[in-house]
Write a protein that holds these residues in place. Structure first.
Motif, PDB file in Angstrom:
ATOM      1  N   ASP A   1       0.819  -1.213   0.000  1.00 42.93           N
ATOM      2  CA  ASP A   1       0.000   0.000   0.000  1.00 42.93           C
ATOM      3  C   ASP A   1       0.854   1.265   0.000  1.00 42.93           C
ATOM      4  N   GLY A   2       2.002   1.207   0.645  1.00 38.85           N
ATOM      5  CA  GLY A   2       2.858   2.387   0.742  1.00 38.85           C
ATOM      6  C   GLY A   2       3.368   2.875  -0.596  1.00 38.85           C
ATOM      7  N   LEU A   3       3.583   1.956  -1.536  1.00 36.88           N
ATOM      8  CA  LEU A   3       4.094   2.346  -2.852  1.00 36.88           C
ATOM      9  C   LEU A   3       3.041   3.148  -3.626  1.00 36.88           C
ATOM     10  N   MET A   4       1.805   2.716  -3.577  1.00 31.04           N
ATOM     11  CA  MET A   4       0.738   3.479  -4.226  1.00 31.04           C
ATOM     12  C   MET A   4       0.556   4.829  -3.530  1.00 31.04           C
ATOM     13  N   PHE A   5       0.720   4.850  -2.215  1.00 34.04           N
ATOM     14  CA  PHE A   5       0.646   6.097  -1.453  1.00 34.04           C
ATOM     15  C   PHE A   5       1.687   7.092  -1.963  1.00 34.04           C
ATOM     16  N   GLU A   6       2.901   6.622  -2.234  1.00 34.05           N
ATOM     17  CA  GLU A   6       3.962   7.491  -2.767  1.00 34.05           C
ATOM     18  C   GLU A   6       3.590   8.023  -4.150  1.00 34.05           C
ATOM     19  N   VAL A   7       3.066   7.151  -5.008  1.00 35.01           N
ATOM     20  CA  VAL A   7       2.710   7.549  -6.361  1.00 35.01           C
ATOM     21  C   VAL A   7       1.645   8.645  -6.349  1.00 35.01           C
ATOM     22  N   ILE A   8       0.612   8.458  -5.553  1.00 28.91           N
ATOM     23  CA  ILE A   8      -0.481   9.434  -5.491  1.00 28.91           C
ATOM     24  C   ILE A   8       0.011  10.761  -4.917  1.00 28.91           C
ATOM     25  N   ASN A   9       0.822  10.699  -3.880  1.00 26.59           N
ATOM     26  CA  ASN A   9       1.341  11.927  -3.287  1.00 26.59           C
ATOM     27  C   ASN A   9       2.280  12.662  -4.234  1.00 26.59           C
ATOM     28  N   GLY A  10       3.056  11.916  -5.009  1.00 25.56           N
ATOM     29  CA  GLY A  10       3.921  12.549  -6.000  1.00 25.56           C
ATOM     30  C   GLY A  10       3.123  13.281  -7.056  1.00 25.56           C
ATOM     31  N   LEU A  11       2.024  12.680  -7.492  1.00 23.97           N
ATOM     32  CA  LEU A  11       1.155  13.330  -8.474  1.00 23.97           C
ATOM     33  C   LEU A  11       0.480  14.563  -7.888  1.00 23.97           C
ATOM     34  N   MET A  12       0.082  14.482  -6.619  1.00 23.62           N
ATOM     35  CA  MET A  12      -0.580  15.615  -5.977  1.00 23.62           C
ATOM     36  C   MET A  12       0.348  16.814  -5.803  1.00 23.62           C
TER      37      MET A  12
ATOM     38  N   LEU B   1      -3.788   9.921 -16.432  1.00 20.30           N
ATOM     39  CA  LEU B   1      -3.172   8.655 -16.058  1.00 20.30           C
ATOM     40  C   LEU B   1      -4.184   7.637 -15.531  1.00 20.30           C
ATOM     41  N   THR B   2      -3.973   6.387 -15.901  1.00 20.45           N
ATOM     42  CA  THR B   2      -4.684   5.265 -15.309  1.00 20.45           C
ATOM     43  C   THR B   2      -3.742   4.583 -14.330  1.00 20.45           C
ATOM     44  N   LEU B   3      -4.183   4.412 -13.095  1.00 21.06           N
ATOM     45  CA  LEU B   3      -3.363   3.784 -12.064  1.00 21.06           C
ATOM     46  C   LEU B   3      -3.868   2.377 -11.792  1.00 21.06           C
ATOM     47  N   ALA B   4      -2.942   1.444 -11.618  1.00 23.21           N
ATOM     48  CA  ALA B   4      -3.303   0.062 -11.302  1.00 23.21           C
ATOM     49  C   ALA B   4      -2.360  -0.465 -10.229  1.00 23.21           C
ATOM     50  N   VAL B   5      -2.855  -1.399  -9.435  1.00 25.44           N
ATOM     51  CA  VAL B   5      -2.042  -1.962  -8.367  1.00 25.44           C
ATOM     52  C   VAL B   5      -2.034  -3.479  -8.476  1.00 25.44           C
ATOM     53  N   ILE B   6      -0.843  -4.053  -8.333  1.00 20.37           N
ATOM     54  CA  ILE B   6      -0.670  -5.502  -8.257  1.00 20.37           C
ATOM     55  C   ILE B   6      -0.151  -5.811  -6.855  1.00 20.37           C
ATOM     56  N   PRO B   7      -0.876  -6.584  -6.063  1.00 19.89           N
ATOM     57  CA  PRO B   7      -0.470  -6.816  -4.678  1.00 19.89           C
ATOM     58  C   PRO B   7       0.864  -7.552  -4.566  1.00 19.89           C
TER      59      PRO B   7
ATOM     60  N   SER C   1       2.572  -7.151   2.269  1.00 24.74           N
ATOM     61  CA  SER C   1       2.230  -8.119   3.312  1.00 24.74           C
ATOM     62  C   SER C   1       0.724  -8.249   3.484  1.00 24.74           C
ATOM     63  N   GLY C   2       0.040  -7.106   3.701  1.00 28.44           N
ATOM     64  CA  GLY C   2      -1.404  -7.142   3.902  1.00 28.44           C
ATOM     65  C   GLY C   2      -2.199  -6.902   2.645  1.00 28.44           C
ATOM     66  N   ASN C   3      -1.723  -6.013   1.776  1.00 29.38           N
ATOM     67  CA  ASN C   3      -2.375  -5.681   0.507  1.00 29.38           C
ATOM     68  C   ASN C   3      -3.824  -5.235   0.701  1.00 29.38           C
ATOM     69  N   GLY C   4      -4.032  -4.391   1.717  1.00 22.88           N
ATOM     70  CA  GLY C   4      -5.384  -3.932   2.026  1.00 22.88           C
ATOM     71  C   GLY C   4      -6.012  -3.138   0.906  1.00 22.88           C
ATOM     72  N   MET C   5      -5.228  -2.278   0.242  1.00 20.84           N
ATOM     73  CA  MET C   5      -5.777  -1.463  -0.836  1.00 20.84           C
ATOM     74  C   MET C   5      -6.244  -2.333  -1.993  1.00 20.84           C
ATOM     75  N   ALA C   6      -5.401  -3.280  -2.415  1.00 18.48           N
ATOM     76  CA  ALA C   6      -5.759  -4.159  -3.535  1.00 18.48           C
ATOM     77  C   ALA C   6      -7.018  -4.968  -3.206  1.00 18.48           C
ATOM     78  N   LYS C   7      -7.118  -5.430  -1.961  1.00 17.46           N
ATOM     79  CA  LYS C   7      -8.302  -6.207  -1.558  1.00 17.46           C
ATOM     80  C   LYS C   7      -9.551  -5.344  -1.577  1.00 17.46           C
ATOM     81  N   SER C   8      -9.416  -4.101  -1.115  1.00 24.58           N
ATOM     82  CA  SER C   8     -10.577  -3.195  -1.089  1.00 24.58           C
ATOM     83  C   SER C   8     -11.048  -2.874  -2.511  1.00 24.58           C
ATOM     84  N   ILE C   9     -10.102  -2.596  -3.401  1.00 25.01           N
ATOM     85  CA  ILE C   9     -10.459  -2.294  -4.783  1.00 25.01           C
ATOM     86  C   ILE C   9     -11.122  -3.503  -5.432  1.00 25.01           C
ATOM     87  N   SER C  10     -10.563  -4.680  -5.193  1.00 27.13           N
ATOM     88  CA  SER C  10     -11.139  -5.903  -5.743  1.00 27.13           C
ATOM     89  C   SER C  10     -12.546  -6.132  -5.230  1.00 27.13           C
ATOM     90  N   PHE C  11     -12.774  -5.874  -3.961  1.00 27.40           N
ATOM     91  CA  PHE C  11     -14.092  -6.065  -3.360  1.00 27.40           C
ATOM     92  C   PHE C  11     -15.111  -5.093  -3.959  1.00 27.40           C
TER      93      PHE C  11
END
Length: 292
Positions: A247-258, A270-276, A279-289
């Motif tokens: 999740d932290g890597l996507m957090f960096e990407v979004i903050n860099g864009l902001m 831009l289209t953003l995508a995440v591949i888990p 360790s927890g991959n909470g963001m990927a699980k939430s998006i999938s859900f």
């Protein structure tokens, strides 16, 4: 059928013949809907399978199919398995019926790659990998056969570039296609440290099948991805940015864009995508859900 209930007109059409005692033939048609594979048997019956354009990810021309001069033309139904399957070796083998060429195989091959959605709406909904390989040997020259295969490839790629998520066809926006590369950002230390392995083993084969040009960035320190997004010419990555990590890597990407002065246009473009890969991959699980 198109949106008005009318049968789509063929863009390209070719007939292939099976190496079988029953003398099966396959009429392969390309329309705005996708690839139509019509099986004609010696008793006059026909059966058509459609591979939707929304399920096709790419295609490639090659000289040797690796199948001893045969080509696959029709997917086999059924099969089990919880993961994506490659049904290439389970397909009927067929070829274009042409005179034998003693000088050697002058055939050109077109491989069409698709991930077909199975069990739609069920709990075990999944995508099965499907490879359709067409052998072009209408001419006694490889160059001429290659040009015919390339014509099919160009037509399929054109449809892929202009499709929407719902499968409809629209004219591409000039602004959206400023760049045609994909950026993949990998954090090698995410989770148990297997992000590189995931990229090489699972992601690279799909990118190669789709014939996608991509740039790979391996992060080497904290906020590396953040600085990359903040300072780079992101508009060359028209295909999007894929984040492979936690999740932290996507957090960096979004903050860099902001932190960019053109952040609003950046998020529109831009289209953003995440591949888990964490360790927890909470963001990927939430998006999938949410998108299930």
């Amino acid at each position: 059928m198109d949106g008005n209930g009318l049968t789509a007109s063929p863009i390209l059409e070719e007939t292939f013949y099976a190496l079988s005692r029953k003398q099966y033939s396959y009429k392969v048609s390309l329309t705005n809907e996708g690839l139509h594979l019509t099986k004609n048997s010696d008793d006059g019956t026909e059966k058509t399978n459609l591979i939707h354009i929304r399920d096709i990810i790419g295609c490639k021309c090659m000289r040797n199919s690796g199948k001893s001069g045969h080509c696959a033309c029709r997917p086999v139904k059924g099969g089990t398995g919880k993961t994506t399957r490659d049904t290439t070796t389970e397909m009927d083998e067929c070829q274009v019926r042409v005179p034998y060429v003693e000088a050697g195989d002058c055939s050109a091959y077109l491989c069409v790659y698709a991930f077909v959605l199975k069990n739609v709406g069920a709990k075990n909904e999944k995508r099965d990998k499907m490879t359709v390989t067409l052998r072009f040997r209408n001419f006694n020259s490889y160059d001429e056969n290659s040009r015919l295969a390339a014509k099919w490839k160009l037509a399929i790629k054109s449809l892929l570039r202009t499709r929407c998520e719902d499968g409809t066809i629209v004219a591409p926006s000039d602004d959206h296609y400023l760049g045609n590369h994909l950026l993949v950002i990998v954090n090698p230390k995410s989770g148990v440290g297997k992000s590189r392995e995931i990229f090489q083993r699972k992601i690279v084969p799909i990118l190669n099948m789709a014939d996608v040009d991509y740039d790979l960035h391996i992060t080497c320190m904290q906020n590396d991805a953040r600085n990359l997004m903040r300072t780079s010419n992101i508009y060359k990555w028209g295909r999007g940015v894929v984040v492979l990590g936690g999740d932290g890597l996507m957090f960096e990407v979004i903050n860099g864009l902001m932190e960019r002065s053109d952040w609003q246009r950046a998020f529109e473009y831009l289209t953003l995508a995440v591949i888990p890969g964490g360790s927890g991959n909470g963001m990927a699980k939430s998006i999938s859900f949410e998108t299930k």
